[in-house]
Design a protein around this motif. Structure first.
Motif, mmCIF file in Angstrom:
data_model
loop_
_atom_site.group_PDB
_atom_site.id
_atom_site.type_symbol
_atom_site.label_atom_id
_atom_site.label_comp_id
_atom_site.label_asym_id
_atom_site.label_seq_id
_atom_site.Cartn_x
_atom_site.Cartn_y
_atom_site.Cartn_z
ATOM 1 N N LEU A 100 0.828 -1.208 0.000
ATOM 2 C CA LEU A 100 0.000 0.000 0.000
ATOM 3 C C LEU A 100 0.861 1.255 0.000
ATOM 4 C CD1 LEU A 100 -2.716 -1.197 2.525
ATOM 5 C CD2 LEU A 100 -3.146 -0.525 0.150
ATOM 6 N N PHE A 101 1.935 1.247 0.778
ATOM 7 C CA PHE A 101 2.829 2.399 0.769
ATOM 8 C C PHE A 101 3.470 2.579 -0.600
ATOM 9 C CE2 PHE A 101 3.398 1.527 5.537
ATOM 10 C CZ PHE A 101 2.398 2.446 5.877
ATOM 11 N N LYS A 137 7.527 6.162 4.620
ATOM 12 C CA LYS A 137 7.263 4.832 5.177
ATOM 13 C C LYS A 137 8.073 3.764 4.451
ATOM 14 C CE LYS A 137 5.139 3.806 8.016
ATOM 15 N NZ LYS A 137 5.467 3.726 9.467
ATOM 16 N N LEU A 138 8.269 3.906 3.154
ATOM 17 C CA LEU A 138 9.119 2.963 2.430
ATOM 18 C C LEU A 138 10.543 3.000 2.989
ATOM 19 C CD1 LEU A 138 7.969 3.434 -1.287
ATOM 20 C CD2 LEU A 138 7.424 1.538 0.248
ATOM 21 N N GLY A 139 10.998 4.218 3.359
ATOM 22 C CA GLY A 139 12.307 4.335 3.975
ATOM 23 C C GLY A 139 12.380 3.593 5.305
ATOM 24 N N ALA A 142 12.605 -0.097 4.671
ATOM 25 C CA ALA A 142 13.937 -0.476 4.195
ATOM 26 C C ALA A 142 14.945 -0.444 5.337
ATOM 27 C CB ALA A 142 14.370 0.455 3.066
ATOM 28 N N GLU A 143 14.835 0.540 6.216
ATOM 29 C CA GLU A 143 15.778 0.658 7.325
ATOM 30 C C GLU A 143 15.623 -0.490 8.330
ATOM 31 O OE1 GLU A 143 17.209 3.878 10.758
ATOM 32 O OE2 GLU A 143 15.474 4.333 9.470
ATOM 33 N N LYS A 144 14.379 -0.900 8.562
ATOM 34 C CA LYS A 144 14.120 -1.931 9.565
ATOM 35 C C LYS A 144 14.131 -3.342 8.978
ATOM 36 C CE LYS A 144 11.448 1.367 12.300
ATOM 37 N NZ LYS A 144 10.114 1.793 12.766
ATOM 38 N N GLY A 145 14.120 -3.431 7.649
ATOM 39 C CA GLY A 145 14.138 -4.741 7.011
ATOM 40 C C GLY A 145 12.883 -5.550 7.269
ATOM 41 N N GLN A 203 19.380 2.741 0.873
ATOM 42 C CA GLN A 203 18.092 2.933 0.209
ATOM 43 C C GLN A 203 17.123 3.672 1.138
ATOM 44 O OE1 GLN A 203 15.252 -0.387 -0.352
ATOM 45 N NE2 GLN A 203 15.394 0.040 -2.558
ATOM 46 N N ALA A 204 17.133 3.333 2.424
ATOM 47 C CA ALA A 204 16.270 4.002 3.378
ATOM 48 C C ALA A 204 16.546 5.503 3.396
ATOM 49 C CB ALA A 204 16.463 3.409 4.771
ATOM 50 N N ARG A 205 17.819 5.856 3.445
ATOM 51 C CA ARG A 205 18.178 7.280 3.474
ATOM 52 C C ARG A 205 17.740 7.973 2.196
ATOM 53 N NH1 ARG A 205 23.612 9.862 6.074
ATOM 54 N NH2 ARG A 205 23.452 11.965 5.189
ATOM 55 N N ALA A 206 17.838 7.294 1.071
ATOM 56 C CA ALA A 206 17.401 7.884 -0.201
ATOM 57 C C ALA A 206 15.896 8.180 -0.174
ATOM 58 C CB ALA A 206 17.742 6.947 -1.358
ATOM 59 N N PHE A 207 15.132 7.253 0.407
ATOM 60 C CA PHE A 207 13.688 7.490 0.541
ATOM 61 C C PHE A 207 13.425 8.690 1.455
ATOM 62 C CE2 PHE A 207 12.833 2.861 -0.612
ATOM 63 C CZ PHE A 207 12.171 3.156 -1.790
#
Length: 512
Positions: free
Chosen positions: A415-416, A430-432, A435-438, A447-451
């Motif tokens: 959904l995100f 939220k996608l970040g 990605a950060e929490k796996g 990738q998390a930081r890019a989001f």
């Protein structure tokens, strides 16, 4: 009810309109002859024509402008105009220059006219009746405005003045839908100069008294045409010390006619932006109806006016969903939650997507109603099916938390992703986090930081806080403590309580 006229002017078209509210097609021919070859030149007609043409264009007229036109020029322009007038609802001709003979049997004089003999009129001048015939083709109303009675420039010819403005052969029965507005009454000439207080700084007048008055009142909103002409007449009399009195010949139908119908337009056409739209728009959001997708809370200082305006809009347009929705927003801002709920439900019944989301948030947060995450999820799911990004994000959060149904991180992530594809900055943030929490795969801090960076760049406060945390701790990229503090300050300014708390803690003096 306090409406801002400048604000309304941004969103309301300046249209020619009747009380029935239908927008009209409009055509105009504007002529200003100053540089006569065989008669004394005139100071203001070219300026008058240029200014009147600009004003009429601003009112939605399709304008043909001619300055210093020869006989051939004027006949060609009149032919072109007549074709346009036949397709128009309202047609208007404005002429500034010389004319001979008063009334509707007079002639408009081109700049190349010699008029050496009486028979020259038919070949060298333009009969006013030809102009009258052209505007008469309009479906609703034809207007002829003549600032042309400046004396007889061709002294060798005998002038045959008539007291009857219709002329010996003229009759108002010929063209029932035409008004002729003369700059001066029969037997009088128009003034070339105006009083000193109405001139430019060097003492020279740009416009004639008649043109200056017309330009003044054309811009006045919601001025019915009869009153427009009366105001022009009174203004000209005042500026010429009672030497010149314009008069009107012809009769109007029962329909009221407005040349700058601001209020008349919004009173009759829901597709035109209303005061309700203006007063319920987000402070940083667009105000055009087609783009008014804001869901931000109405400003507290305008909430009373917003409720009044939207209640009026609902009364006039009960089947238009957006007015019920916007009334609900104003009622919500006033904390009249029962009324807001009723307005949102009515808007929902009429198919308003934003009302679906608003209903969902009330039940999701328990604001003004009993907390009911299951009912909230029901409303979110309907809105999500028609790609309303804020509802998709809320539904994703419910799946992430397990509110109103089972917890499902994979579905939340999907959904995100769906909302992110619709450019929702909160969903990108939220996608970040995922990605950060796996949570749905391997951790990917870069990738998390890019989001987070993308979300923060789009103005999302939560994205700014997450990016600041990454910068402060060197997560997914280089460490940048000063940059982190700037981001937190920006997020706090945008309303993030989390950012304010972090800044307060960071800036608190250390104990020794």
């Amino acid at each position: 009810m306090r409406f801002s006229v400048p604000a309304l002017a941004v969103v309301f078209q300046l249209i020619v309109n009747t009380c029935a509210g239908a927008a009209d097609n409009r055509a105009a021919l504007v002529i200003g002859n100053s540089s006569y070859k065989n008669a004394p030149g005139l100071a203001t007609p070219a300026n008058d024509a240029e200014d009147v043409a600009a004003a009429l264009t601003g009112l939605g007229f399709d304008v043909i402008l001619r300055r210093d036109g020869s006989a051939d020029d004027l006949r060609a322009a009149l032919g072109e105009f007549s074709d346009k007038a036949a397709k128009a609802d309202i047609a208007l001709v404005y002429f500034a220059g010389y004319s001979v003979n008063p009334g509707v049997d007079g002639y408009l004089i081109p700049v190349d006219a010699r008029l050496a003999t009486s028979s020259s009129y038919s070949t060298e001048a333009v009969p006013l009746r030809a102009v009258w015939s052209g505007v008469a083709k309009a479906r609703k109303l034809g207007l002829v405005v003549l600032d042309a009675l400046r004396g007889h420039p061709f002294a060798k010819l005998e002038r045959q003045d008539r007291a009857d403005p219709a002329g010996a052969s003229g009759s108002s029965e010929t063209f029932r839908n035409v008004l002729v507005f003369f700059a001066a009454e029969p037997g009088k000439i128009s003034e070339d100069k105006i009083s000193e207080d109405r001139t430019s700084g060097d003492g020279a007048a740009r416009n004639s008294p008649f043109a200056a008055a017309i330009l003044k009142y054309l811009a006045e909103p919601d001025l019915e045409i009869n009153f427009l002409f009366r105001k022009v007449r009174d203004d000209v009399r005042s500026s010429t010390q009672q030497k010149q009195t314009p008069y009107m010949y012809g009769q109007l139908s029962r329909d009221k006619v407005f040349l700058n119908a601001v209020k008349q337009a919004y009173l009759s056409d829901p597709s035109v932006a209303q005061p309700c739209d203006e007063l319920t728009a987000a402070p940083d959001g667009p105000t055009r109806v087609a783009e008014a997708r804001s869901i931000a809370i109405v400003k507290v200082e305008t909430v009373v006016d917003a409720i009044t305006a939207c209640t009026d809009a609902v009364r006039r347009f009960p089947a238009v969903d957006r007015f019920h929705y916007q009334l609900g927003r104003a009622q919500f801002a006033k904390r009249d939650y029962a009324s807001a709920l009723a307005s949102y439900k009515k808007a929902f019944e009429l198919g308003n997507t934003r009302a679906l989301y608003a209903l969902g948030t009330m039940y999701d947060d328990g604001t003004g109603v009993g907390w009911d995450p299951s009912l909230a999820r029901f409303y979110y799911e309907i809105a999500a099916k028609i790609n309303f990004a804020p509802a998709i994000v809320r539904l994703g959060l419910q799946n992430e938390r397990g509110a109103g149904g089972p917890k499902d991180l994979a579905k939340a992530h999907a959904l995100f992703r769906q909302a992110a594809d619709l450019s929702d900055p909160g969903a990108i943030n939220k996608l970040g986090e995922f990605a950060e929490k796996g949570w749905t795969g391997a951790r990917n801090l870069k990738q998390a930081r890019a989001f987070y960076e993308k979300s923060a760049a789009m103005g999302d406060p939560a994205g700014m806080v997450n990016l600041a945390r990454c910068q402060a701790n060197g997560i997914g990229g280089r460490k940048d403590v000063p940059g982190a503090k700037l981001l937190l300050a920006k997020a706090a300014e945008a309303g993030s309580l989390e950012a304010s708390d972090i800044l307060s803690h960071v800036q608190r003096p250390k104990r020794r």
